[in-house]
Write an enzyme that holds these catalytic residues in place. Structure first.
Site, PDB file in Angstrom:
ATOM      1  N   GLY A 292       0.788  -1.230   0.000  1.00 42.95           N
ATOM      2  CA  GLY A 292       0.000   0.000   0.000  1.00 42.95           C
ATOM      3  C   GLY A 292       0.814   1.271   0.000  1.00 42.95           C
TER       4      GLY A 292
ATOM      5  N   GLU B 149       4.370  -6.762   0.816  1.00 44.27           N
ATOM      6  CA  GLU B 149       3.835  -7.087  -0.501  1.00 44.27           C
ATOM      7  C   GLU B 149       3.539  -5.826  -1.325  1.00 44.27           C
ATOM      8  OE1 GLU B 149       1.625 -11.314   0.537  1.00 44.27           O
ATOM      9  OE2 GLU B 149       0.463  -9.458   0.673  1.00 44.27           O
TER      10      GLU B 149
ATOM     11  N   GLY C 148       3.210  -3.559  -4.593  1.00 45.71           N
ATOM     12  CA  GLY C 148       2.989  -3.772  -6.023  1.00 45.71           C
ATOM     13  C   GLY C 148       3.087  -2.459  -6.763  1.00 45.71           C
ATOM     14  N   ARG C 149       2.175  -1.547  -6.404  1.00 49.67           N
ATOM     15  CA  ARG C 149       2.140  -0.240  -7.063  1.00 49.67           C
ATOM     16  C   ARG C 149       3.490   0.483  -6.983  1.00 49.67           C
ATOM     17  NH1 ARG C 149      -2.568   3.301  -7.100  1.00 49.67           N
ATOM     18  NH2 ARG C 149      -3.436   1.880  -5.557  1.00 49.67           N
TER      19      ARG C 149
ATOM     20  N   ARG D 116      -8.837   3.800 -14.185  1.00 46.31           N
ATOM     21  CA  ARG D 116      -8.735   4.369 -12.844  1.00 46.31           C
ATOM     22  C   ARG D 116      -9.383   5.752 -12.707  1.00 46.31           C
ATOM     23  NH1 ARG D 116      -4.375   5.651 -10.757  1.00 46.31           N
ATOM     24  NH2 ARG D 116      -4.853   5.110  -8.598  1.00 46.31           N
TER      25      ARG D 116
ATOM     26  N   TYR E  18     -12.200   5.594  -9.769  1.00 47.13           N
ATOM     27  CA  TYR E  18     -12.130   6.310  -8.493  1.00 47.13           C
ATOM     28  C   TYR E  18     -11.363   7.626  -8.576  1.00 47.13           C
ATOM     29  CZ  TYR E  18      -8.516   2.583  -8.298  1.00 47.13           C
ATOM     30  OH  TYR E  18      -7.543   1.657  -8.598  1.00 47.13           O
TER      31      TYR E  18
ATOM     32  N   CYS F 115     -17.099   5.450 -26.077  1.00 48.17           N
ATOM     33  CA  CYS F 115     -18.430   6.060 -26.156  1.00 48.17           C
ATOM     34  C   CYS F 115     -19.010   6.218 -24.757  1.00 48.17           C
ATOM     35  CB  CYS F 115     -19.338   5.202 -27.034  1.00 48.17           C
ATOM     36  SG  CYS F 115     -20.869   6.009 -27.491  1.00 48.17           S
ATOM     37  N   GLU F 116     -18.353   7.028 -23.956  1.00 44.79           N
ATOM     38  CA  GLU F 116     -18.732   7.305 -22.568  1.00 44.79           C
ATOM     39  C   GLU F 116     -18.338   8.741 -22.235  1.00 44.79           C
ATOM     40  OE1 GLU F 116     -20.234   5.408 -20.303  1.00 44.79           O
ATOM     41  OE2 GLU F 116     -20.227   3.494 -21.385  1.00 44.79           O
TER      42      GLU F 116
ATOM     43  N   TYR G  64      -1.884  -1.025 -12.437  1.00 44.97           N
ATOM     44  CA  TYR G  64      -3.336  -1.015 -12.629  1.00 44.97           C
ATOM     45  C   TYR G  64      -3.780  -0.355 -13.927  1.00 44.97           C
ATOM     46  CZ  TYR G  64      -2.891  -2.250  -7.764  1.00 44.97           C
ATOM     47  OH  TYR G  64      -2.519  -2.860  -6.602  1.00 44.97           O
TER      48      TYR G  64
END
Length: 441
Positions: free
Chosen positions: A249, A294, A296-297, A334, A338, A365-366, A394
Site C-alpha cells: 500500500g 507485498e 505492487g504499485r 482508474r 475512483y 463512447c462514454e 493497474y
C-alpha cells in the site's frame, strides 16, 4: 514533473525512457502504448530487499503484488531478482508458472477463492495460501487431505486501521470484505480452527490496510495491533507465529499533490515497519516473526508511462476544450473508477509552455472517459505525442476490450533496448472466443 534518472527529457526536450526516445517508440510500436522502465523496477526491488537486510537482519521477504501488473516478463524479472510474489487467481498462478517462476515463493490471496483455484494452487505446490474466510479453512483442509498434502497457510486479519486514502482502496475497515476482524474475535477463531486441521500448517498472519498510503503512522499502528495479536495467540495456544506479513500500500507520485519520493523515501516505509516490529519484540516479549511486505504499485507504478497520439481537438468556446487521444478508459479505467489523477506532457517537447486548461479525453463512447480533467497544458494539435506518467500499476492489469478496442501492447525498455512484454492484440484476438449459436444461423 517527477522525472526519474532513466526517464528524462533530452537536450531537445524530448522524453527519453530507458535510453529510448518516445518518438522512436511510437514509430516502432504505435500508440496507445504502455512503456515500462525495467531499470526503475529493478532499483525499487533491490532497495526494498536491502532495507529488510539492513533493518531487519535479512529475516524476511519482499513479495511483488501481481495485481498491479501481471505478465510473463514481470515474473521473469522477479525470478532474476530472487523476489517472492503474491497472486490472487489461477490466471496469475498460471502466468507465473509459464514464466518459470518458482511458485513455492508465492502467496495466494483472495476473499473468495474458487474450489478450482485452490485445487490448482495446491496441485502446483503454492507456497502459502492466505485464508480470508472461515469456510475456506475446512474447504482447503479437505482438498489437501485428498491430495496428501500439508499446506502452509496464513490468515488475513483486519486490524481496524483506516489509512487516509480513497474509500475504494481502504481494505482494513471493520466492514471490509477482506480479512478476519481481530477486534470481534473472528481472527482468533480462525487461528484455533486452523490449528485443529491435520492438513494445514499455520505459517503466519497478514494484514493490508489499503493502497496509496503516505501516512507512516498508519503502518506503526498496524504493527502495534498485529504484534498484540501475535502475543495473544502465544498466550492462548503457546504457538510462536513464524511470520508477520504487513502487506503493502505504499503510495506513489501521480501529481504534484503527492510527495515526490526517492528510493530512500520508499524504503522508509519498510524500515518504519521493521523497526516497529523489533521494538514490539523487545517490549512485548514476543518471538521475532519473519517479516514479509507485498508492495505492487510502488514497484511498477512510476516505471510506467502510457503514450498516446492526439486526434480531434474539440473546443467549445468559452466553456471547455477537449484534447482527444487514441486510448481511453479501456487502457486506464482508474480515473473513471475512483477519480485517479495523472500528469502528462507533450512527449516530443516536455519543456513547451503551458497555455490553456484542457481535458484529455479518451475515444470510448462514454462521457466519463476522461484520462485527465482540466490540466494546464501546452497547445496541442493533431498528431502530437502525449505521455501520461505513473501508469505502470493497474493500467494494463485492469484494461479491457470495451467498445471492442484492442488492449494496448506493453513494451519494456532498458539501456537503449526495447521489446514487447505483451504483444499487440489483433481483431482475431478480440473475437477468438466469439461463437454464433446454431439456432441463430
Amino acid at each position: 514533473m517527477n522525472y526519474r534518472k532513466s526517464m528524462m527529457p533530452d537536450e531537445n526536450g524530448e522524453l527519453v525512457i530507458g535510453g529510448v526516445k518516445a518518438s522512436d517508440l511510437r514509430a516502432k510500436y504505435g500508440t496507445p502504448l504502455y512503456v515500462m522502465d525495467v531499470d526503475f523496477i529493478k532499483s525499487v526491488c533491490k532497495a526494498f530487499k536491502d532495507t529488510i537486510a539492513n533493518c531487519y537482519d535479512g529475516y524476511g521477504y519482499v513479495a511483488f503484488a501481481s495485481k498491479a501488473f501481471s505478465c510473463k516478463a514481470i515474473y521473469a524479472i522477479m525470478k532474476k531478482l530472487d523476489m517472492n510474489i503474491d497472486v490472487v487467481s489461477s490466471g496469475e498462478i498460471y502466468t507465473a508458472l509459464s514464466s518459470g517462476f518458482d511458485i513455492s515463493k508465492a502467496y495466494f490471496h483472495g476473499n473468495n477463492k474458487l474450489v478450482s483455484e485452490l485445487e490448482y494452487a495446491v496441485s502446483n505446490n503454492i507456497g502459502v495460501v492466505v485464508i480470508d474466510n472461515i469456510e475456506e479453512i475446512d474447504l482447503l483442509d479437505e482438498i489437501c487431505a485428498a491430495k496428501g498434502i500439508v499446506q502452509k497457510v496464513n490468515i488475513r486479519t483486519n486490524p481496524g486501521v483506516e489509512a487516509h486514502t480513497h474509500s475504494y482502496i481502504q481494505t482494513a475497515k471493520i466492514d471490509s470484505k477482506f480479512g478476519f476482524s481481530i477486534e470481534n474475535g473472528d481472527a482468533m477463531q480462525a487461528i484455533l480452527k486452523i490449528m485443529q486441521c491435520k492438513n494445514l500448517h499455520l505459517n503466519g498472519v497478514n494484514c493490508h490496510i489499503g493502497s496509496q498510503i503516505f501516512d507512516s503512522s498508519a503502518f506503526r499502528l498496524a504493527v502495534d495491533v498485529m504484534t498484540d495479536f501475535i502475543l495473544a495467540i502465544d498466550k492462548q495456544t503457546g504457538y510462536k507465529v513464524p511470520e508477520l506479513n504487513m502487506g503493502g500500500g505504499f503510495g506513489v507520485h501521480y501529481t504534484e499533490n503527492d510527495p515526490k519520493y526517492t528510493l530512500d523515501d520508499y524504503c522508509n516505509y519498510i524500515s518504519i515497519i521493521a523497526l516497529a516490529i523489533k521494538d514490539a519484540v523487545s517490549s512485548k516479549g514476543i518471538h521475532k516473526p519473519r517479516l514479509v511486505v507485498e508492495p505492487g504499485r510502488s514497484i511498477v507504478g512510476e516505471s510506467g508511462i502510457t503514450l498516446y497520439s492526439v486526434g480531434n481537438i474539440r473546443d467549445i468556446k468559452g466553456i471547455k476544450k477537449y484534447v482527444c487521444i487514441d486510448g481511453g478508459m479501456f487502457d486506464n479505467i482508474r480515473p473513471a473508477l475512483y477519480q485517479a489523477e495523472y500528469e502528462a506532457v507533450i512527449a516530443t517537447d516536455c519543456n513547451s509552455k503551458k497555455e490553456e486548461i484542457v481535458s484529455i479525453a479518451g475515444k470510448c463512447c462514454e462521457s466519463g472517459d476522461i484520462i485527465i480533467e482540466n490540466i494546464n497544458f501546452p497547445k496541442a494539435k493533431r498528431g502530437d505525442l502525449i505521455a501520461v506518467f505513473t501508469t505502470g500499476a493497474y493500467g494494463y492489469s485492469m484494461a479491457s476490450n470495451y467498445n471492442r478496442n484492442a488492449i494496448p501492447p506493453v513494451v519494456m525498455v532498458e539501456n537503449g533496448k526495447s521489446d514487447y512484454a505483451v504483444k499487440p492484440q489483433t481483431f482475431e484476438d478480440i473475437t477468438r472466443n466469439d461463437n454464433i449459436p446454431d439456432f441463430l444461423k
